[in-house]
Motif scaffolding. Structure first.
Motif, PDB file in Angstrom:
ATOM      1  N   UNK A  95      23.275   6.297  24.719  1.00  0.00           N
ATOM      2  CA  UNK A  95      24.360   6.617  24.331  1.00  0.00           C
ATOM      3  C   UNK A  95      24.490   6.732  22.987  1.00  0.00           C
ATOM      4  N   UNK A  96      25.244   7.766  22.600  1.00  0.00           N
ATOM      5  CA  UNK A  96      24.988   8.245  21.210  1.00  0.00           C
ATOM      6  C   UNK A  96      26.655   8.489  20.585  1.00  0.00           C
ATOM      7  N   UNK A 113      22.887  21.456  25.861  1.00  0.00           N
ATOM      8  CA  UNK A 113      22.211  22.385  26.597  1.00  0.00           C
ATOM      9  C   UNK A 113      20.795  22.009  27.142  1.00  0.00           C
ATOM     10  N   UNK A 114      20.098  21.130  26.550  1.00  0.00           N
ATOM     11  CA  UNK A 114      18.798  20.709  27.061  1.00  0.00           C
ATOM     12  C   UNK A 114      18.467  19.505  27.290  1.00  0.00           C
ATOM     13  N   UNK A 115      19.773  18.893  27.847  1.00  0.00           N
ATOM     14  CA  UNK A 115      19.756  17.380  28.680  1.00  0.00           C
ATOM     15  C   UNK A 115      20.707  17.416  29.602  1.00  0.00           C
ATOM     16  N   UNK A 116      20.772  16.338  30.515  1.00  0.00           N
ATOM     17  CA  UNK A 116      21.819  16.378  31.568  1.00  0.00           C
ATOM     18  C   UNK A 116      22.911  15.181  31.185  1.00  0.00           C
ATOM     19  N   UNK A 117      23.897  15.069  31.668  1.00  0.00           N
ATOM     20  CA  UNK A 117      24.793  14.035  31.355  1.00  0.00           C
ATOM     21  C   UNK A 117      24.393  12.693  31.657  1.00  0.00           C
ATOM     22  N   UNK A 118      23.417  12.413  32.725  1.00  0.00           N
ATOM     23  CA  UNK A 118      22.935  11.461  32.830  1.00  0.00           C
ATOM     24  C   UNK A 118      22.095  10.807  31.982  1.00  0.00           C
ATOM     25  N   UNK A 119      21.423  11.592  31.030  1.00  0.00           N
ATOM     26  CA  UNK A 119      20.422  11.426  30.026  1.00  0.00           C
ATOM     27  C   UNK A 119      21.054  11.150  28.889  1.00  0.00           C
ATOM     28  N   UNK A 120      22.092  11.643  28.518  1.00  0.00           N
ATOM     29  CA  UNK A 120      23.027  11.617  27.050  1.00  0.00           C
ATOM     30  C   UNK A 120      24.485  11.205  27.382  1.00  0.00           C
ATOM     31  N   UNK A 121      24.921  10.301  26.788  1.00  0.00           N
ATOM     32  CA  UNK A 121      26.471   9.999  27.037  1.00  0.00           C
ATOM     33  C   UNK A 121      26.713   9.690  25.338  1.00  0.00           C
ATOM     34  N   UNK A 122      28.209  10.508  25.294  1.00  0.00           N
ATOM     35  CA  UNK A 122      28.632  10.586  23.868  1.00  0.00           C
ATOM     36  C   UNK A 122      29.819   9.808  23.785  1.00  0.00           C
ATOM     37  N   UNK A 123      29.951   9.053  22.519  1.00  0.00           N
ATOM     38  CA  UNK A 123      31.363   8.742  22.028  1.00  0.00           C
ATOM     39  C   UNK A 123      31.603   9.498  20.648  1.00  0.00           C
ATOM     40  N   UNK A 164      30.479  -3.742  25.128  1.00  0.00           N
ATOM     41  CA  UNK A 164      29.557  -3.047  26.336  1.00  0.00           C
ATOM     42  C   UNK A 164      28.983  -1.728  25.780  1.00  0.00           C
ATOM     43  N   UNK A 165      29.535  -1.065  24.707  1.00  0.00           N
ATOM     44  CA  UNK A 165      29.370   0.173  24.420  1.00  0.00           C
ATOM     45  C   UNK A 165      28.499   0.466  22.807  1.00  0.00           C
ATOM     46  N   UNK A 166      27.573  -0.491  22.503  1.00  0.00           N
ATOM     47  CA  UNK A 166      26.901  -0.454  21.314  1.00  0.00           C
ATOM     48  C   UNK A 166      25.959   0.833  21.700  1.00  0.00           C
ATOM     49  N   UNK A 167      25.551   1.354  20.629  1.00  0.00           N
ATOM     50  CA  UNK A 167      24.999   2.633  20.738  1.00  0.00           C
ATOM     51  C   UNK A 167      23.504   2.618  20.441  1.00  0.00           C
ATOM     52  N   UNK A 194      25.935  -2.077  14.315  1.00  0.00           N
ATOM     53  CA  UNK A 194      26.622  -2.021  15.814  1.00  0.00           C
ATOM     54  C   UNK A 194      25.436  -1.245  16.458  1.00  0.00           C
ATOM     55  N   UNK A 195      24.269  -0.889  16.123  1.00  0.00           N
ATOM     56  CA  UNK A 195      23.254  -0.290  16.780  1.00  0.00           C
ATOM     57  C   UNK A 195      22.479  -1.295  17.764  1.00  0.00           C
ATOM     58  N   UNK A 196      22.160  -0.850  18.916  1.00  0.00           N
ATOM     59  CA  UNK A 196      21.454  -1.477  19.963  1.00  0.00           C
ATOM     60  C   UNK A 196      19.996  -1.956  19.098  1.00  0.00           C
TER      61      UNK A 196
END
Length: 320
Positions: A95-96, A113-123, A164-167, A194-196
């Protein structure tokens, strides 16, 4: 949509060492994003700077221009790419939080373009509504919206992530040379806690140091007319990092006797991630910032610097 254009430029920026090729890639990307958003670095009609309690949030056109600083863009993308891959060795998804995206999301969009949405989530956080609207347009156009959990129009210097959305990674490049005017430090102070555990803030560290310089020699060095600008290092006066979050700090710097350089300047080093470093003259963030002139030589024994927070952050100084 076929994002091969974006992916090809991402690969160039991650791997190419020839400055001319990197420069061309950033210019092409800037023109491409401008075509999607209608916002370019020359367009001053797309909104103004926003003044915040923690500093200045720059206008969309100015934010767009940052992409064209090719070393700045390349080094940040390289560091972020490595950080993502390092964390993906430990977990399936990262989560970024990207604070201060500008209209293009320059420091993450090409990498998607080098990752999938399963690998990288964005806020994605932006205080300027014009920039945020443009960014949403970019992601819709490129069919990258599935990477995004939230677009947030808010102040990154005060925003609190839900528990539940810490980074895993927080990115914020909201600064000028010598940490003046913009809210980089305030954003770091707010978001780093707020980082994990095991998370990464990018840039990992920013250091400002005082040096004695001769600006004539600096110019000759930049023009390739001299091999050594003959700077005299004085002292690091401020460091903010993932592990150290000072606020208003005062530092006393001694001025040596018998020096020929009579100008005091501040130099900014940005440690993006691991060995990915931006240093003097790599981009506008690393240009020497003139502080004062010691005239006549020997008339000043010490300079006291104090970093000030607030609406116009930056260094104040007194001569002793």
């Amino acid at each position: 949509m076929d994002n091969s254009f974006l992916k090809d430029r991402a690969v160039i920026l991650l791997n190419e060492t020839a400055p001319g090729i990197v420069y061309t890639a950033t210019q092409e990307l800037a023109a491409w994003f401008e075509g999607i958003t209608g916002i370019g670095d020359a367009d001053i009609s797309t909104g103004k700077n926003i003044m915040l309690p923690s500093g200045k949030a720059i206008a969309p056109g100015k934010a767009a221009y940052c992409l064209k600083e090719f070393m700045r863009t390349q080094v940040f993308l390289q560091g972020i790419f490595e950080a993502i891959n390092d964390l993906l060795l430990q977990k399936a998804s990262v989560h970024i939080v990207y604070a201060g995206t500008g209209p293009y999301g320059t420091l993450i969009t090409p990498l998607l373009t080098l990752f999938s949405p399963q690998q990288v989530r964005l806020t994605l956080i932006e205080i300027n509504p014009i920039s945020l609207e443009a960014l949403e347009k970019v992601y819709a156009h490129l069919q990258l919206s599935e990477f995004v959990d939230e677009y947030l129009l808010t102040d990154a210097a005060t925003y609190q992530l839900p528990p539940d959305k810490t980074a895993d990674i927080i990115i914020s490049e909201t600064m000028l040379a010598a940490l003046k005017n913009e809210p980089q430090v305030a954003i770091m102070q707010n978001l780093i806690p707020q980082l994990k555990p095991g998370g990464v803030f990018i840039p990992q560290q920013i250091t400002v140091a005082a040096q004695l310089v001769n600006f004539g020699k600096e110019t000759a060095y930049m023009m390739g007319e001299a091999d050594d600008p003959q700077r005299i290092f004085l002292k690091e006066i401020y460091t903010v990092s993932q592990t150290s979050l000072p606020g208003e700090v005062e530092t006393i710097v001694d001025i040596p006797d018998g020096i020929s350089n009579n100008a005091v300047a501040l130099f900014t080093d940005i440690y993006v991630y691991k060995n990915h470093l931006l240093t003097v003259n790599n981009c506008s963030l690393n240009m020497p910032v003139r502080v004062t002139k010691i005239d006549p030589p020997g008339s000043v024994n010490q300079i006291t610097f104090k970093y000030m927070m607030g609406e116009k952050p930056g260094f104040q100084f007194t001569l002793n």
